[in-house]
Design an enzyme around this catalytic site. Structure first.
Site, PDB file in Angstrom:
ATOM      1  N   ARG A 121      14.911  23.262 -11.158  1.00  0.00           N
ATOM      2  CA  ARG A 121      14.295  22.722 -12.150  1.00  0.00           C
ATOM      3  C   ARG A 121      14.625  21.412 -12.591  1.00  0.00           C
ATOM      4  NH1 ARG A 121      16.740  23.375 -16.981  1.00  0.00           N
ATOM      5  NH2 ARG A 121      18.056  24.940 -16.440  1.00  0.00           N
ATOM      6  N   TYR A 147     -10.377  15.620 -21.289  1.00  0.00           N
ATOM      7  CA  TYR A 147     -10.343  16.794 -20.482  1.00  0.00           C
ATOM      8  C   TYR A 147     -10.005  18.131 -21.559  1.00  0.00           C
ATOM      9  CZ  TYR A 147      -8.246  20.892 -18.411  1.00  0.00           C
ATOM     10  OH  TYR A 147      -8.086  22.100 -17.976  1.00  0.00           O
ATOM     11  N   ASP A 202      -4.763   8.922 -18.091  1.00  0.00           N
ATOM     12  CA  ASP A 202      -4.944  10.223 -17.105  1.00  0.00           C
ATOM     13  C   ASP A 202      -5.993   9.575 -16.063  1.00  0.00           C
ATOM     14  OD1 ASP A 202      -5.913  12.172 -15.884  1.00  0.00           O
ATOM     15  OD2 ASP A 202      -5.872  13.678 -17.332  1.00  0.00           O
ATOM     16  N   LYS A 258      -5.848  18.028  -8.438  1.00  0.00           N
ATOM     17  CA  LYS A 258      -7.177  17.764  -7.809  1.00  0.00           C
ATOM     18  C   LYS A 258      -7.129  16.866  -6.700  1.00  0.00           C
ATOM     19  CE  LYS A 258      -8.631  19.660 -11.820  1.00  0.00           C
ATOM     20  NZ  LYS A 258      -7.457  20.009 -12.660  1.00  0.00           N
TER      21      LYS A 258
HETATM   22  N1  PLP Z   1      -6.656  16.032 -16.681  1.00  0.00           N
HETATM   23  C1  PLP Z   1      -7.958  16.123 -16.155  1.00  0.00           C
HETATM   24  C2  PLP Z   1      -8.911  15.007 -16.033  1.00  0.00           C
HETATM   25  C3  PLP Z   1      -8.319  17.368 -15.620  1.00  0.00           C
HETATM   26  O1  PLP Z   1      -9.703  17.523 -15.195  1.00  0.00           O
HETATM   27  C4  PLP Z   1      -7.546  18.532 -15.571  1.00  0.00           C
HETATM   28  C5  PLP Z   1      -7.841  19.713 -15.227  1.00  0.00           C
HETATM   29  O2  PLP Z   1      -8.848  20.191 -15.093  1.00  0.00           O
HETATM   30  C6  PLP Z   1      -6.202  18.348 -16.310  1.00  0.00           C
HETATM   31  C7  PLP Z   1      -5.880  17.208 -16.541  1.00  0.00           C
HETATM   32  C8  PLP Z   1      -5.221  19.417 -16.264  1.00  0.00           C
HETATM   33  O3  PLP Z   1      -4.708  19.752 -14.995  1.00  0.00           O
HETATM   34  P1  PLP Z   1      -4.056  20.933 -14.490  1.00  0.00           P
HETATM   35  O4  PLP Z   1      -4.954  22.344 -14.454  1.00  0.00           O
HETATM   36  O5  PLP Z   1      -3.502  20.828 -13.125  1.00  0.00           O
HETATM   37  O6  PLP Z   1      -2.907  21.337 -15.479  1.00  0.00           O
END
Ligand code: PLP
Length: 384
Positions: free
Chosen positions: A50, A104, A176, A201
């Site tokens: 953890r 997102y 992001d 991703k």
């Molecule tokens: N940021 C983006 C641009 C995303 O497309 C996603 C998920 O689709 C996330 C963050 C969240 O990621 P996770 O599903 O790994 O928690």
């Protein structure tokens, strides 16, 4: 392995001990939760999964920092764990955040619904507000949050303007960087403070792991890591092992996806059944010049308006033989989805219209199948 090596080399070797652990060319999976600890002064901190400090975590933390050009990295249990923990760690209760409105969905919902309950405030801004962001500033504004490429229309904000606004106003800048991946863009080099990823991703790339990552200055990553321990969003060691395996092929995957997505976008743009294509590599994209200036490649994500209703777009998607109709992105297999049913399903019709997300908009995450096979599959599904 140091940052002087090329990206491709670092993706394979950075963070991995030499001589290799137990002589194994592939770093072994240390699935154990806890490690021997006698409390001797030279033993260092307690090792416990953890705390994100098992050998599999440490390799990844170093590798991610190298690939993004940051001082420190931290893997997390998901992209959302990286995003929520980072924001909560660096914005204290009472603090205010400026955030791009086009985020997102999970991030938008976290900021819109949970952030206020946790004592923080957010103001969303649109792309046209960027020239006059100062009017949204409050006495407790601490940070600004954007995505390097927005979903689903692949819009690219003036990221230089975001960074200079943050610097001028002493704000933390979060970005992001999931869509471009570190292959195409390194936001820290532009001046951002914290880079976030859904490692689910492109970084993992095989659609079989949920993971996240934070990269930035040591002092910031330490603060985020401290909160991560308490919120409990550490990555499971097996997921860390798989993620490290995925990252080794990141550069070759994304290079091919860049090429393939461009060819598919060019083909779709010419097709009479397609109304418009959103891909940063096309000269018709409103921020094509900006994308060329900022990014090393235009990425594997594109979106297009099918000429027809939502139901007709669905029938077209069902005729595709290679792509899967599924949310998520960045994997080796091509995925297609209608954002009004997935990422944008909770938006009102007015909001969807304002954002330019129509019923027949289709988002494509281009995989690494043969480009010509993909183009032929799309063309044949468009014939009917
Ligand atoms: N940021 C983006 C641009 C995303 O497309 C996603 C998920 O689709 C996330 C963050 C969240 O990621 P996770 O599903 O790994 O928690």
């Amino acid at each position: 392995m140091t940052e002087e090596k090329s990206f491709r080399t670092n993706a394979i070797h950075s963070g991995e001990p030499r001589p290799p652990l137990c002589g194994s060319v592939v770093p072994p999976l240390f699935q154990g939760a806890t490690y021997e600890f006698f409390g001797e002064p030279n033993e260092g901190p307690v090792r416990y999964a953890r705390l994100s400090n098992t050998p599999n975590h440490v390799i990844l933390n170093t590798k991610l920092a190298t690939l993004e050009g940051g001082e420190a990295g931290l893997v997390t249990a998901s992209g959302m764990a990286a995003i929520s923990t980072s924001l909560l760690a660096l914005i204290p209760p009472g603090g205010h955040l400026l955030a791009q409105e086009n985020l997102y969905g999970g991030t938008f919902q976290f900021l819109n619904e949970d952030f206020p309950k946790l004592g923080r405030r957010v103001t969303f801004f649109g792309e046209n507000d960027l020239a006059d962001l100062g009017r949204f500033m409050e006495k407790d504004t601490r940070a600004i949050y954007v995505e390097s490429v927005s979903n689903p229309l692949m819009k690219i904000l003036d990221l230089n303007a975001v960074v200079s606004f943050a610097r001028k106003n002493k704000l933390f800048s979060f970005v992001d960087n999931t869509f471009p991946s570190p292959v195409n863009f390194n936001p820290l080099a532009l001046g951002f403070d914290i880079v976030l990823h859904s490692a689910t991703k492109y970084l993992n790339g095989h659609t079989d792991v949920i993971a996240g990552a934070v990269i930035g200055r040591k002092e910031h990553v330490q603060l985020i890591g401290r909160l991560l321990k308490h919120l409990g969003g550490a990555l499971d060691p097996f997921a860390a092992y798989l993620l490290n395996r995925g990252i080794k092929t990141l550069a070759v995957r994304v290079a091919y996806q860049n090429e393939s997505a461009l060819k598919l976008a060019q083909n779709l743009e010419k097709h009479p059944k397609i109304r418009a294509v959103a891909y940063p590599g096309l000269p018709s994209h409103p921020q094509h010049a900006r994308a060329k200036e900022l990014f090393r490649g235009f990425g594997g994500m594109l979106a297009f308006e099918y000429e027809g209703t939502g139901a007709e777009a669905d029938r077209f998607l069902k005729r595709l033989k290679l792509p899967f109709v599924a949310p998520s992105l960045g994997g080796v297999e091509t995925l297609v989805t209608r954002p009004v049913l997935t990422s944008h399903s909770w938006f009102s019709p007015e909001e969807l219209k304002r954002q330019g997300v129509g019923e027949s908009l289709v988002r494509v995450s281009v995989g690494i199948e043969d480009t010509q096979d993909l183009i032929e599959d799309f063309n044949s599904a468009l014939k009917n």
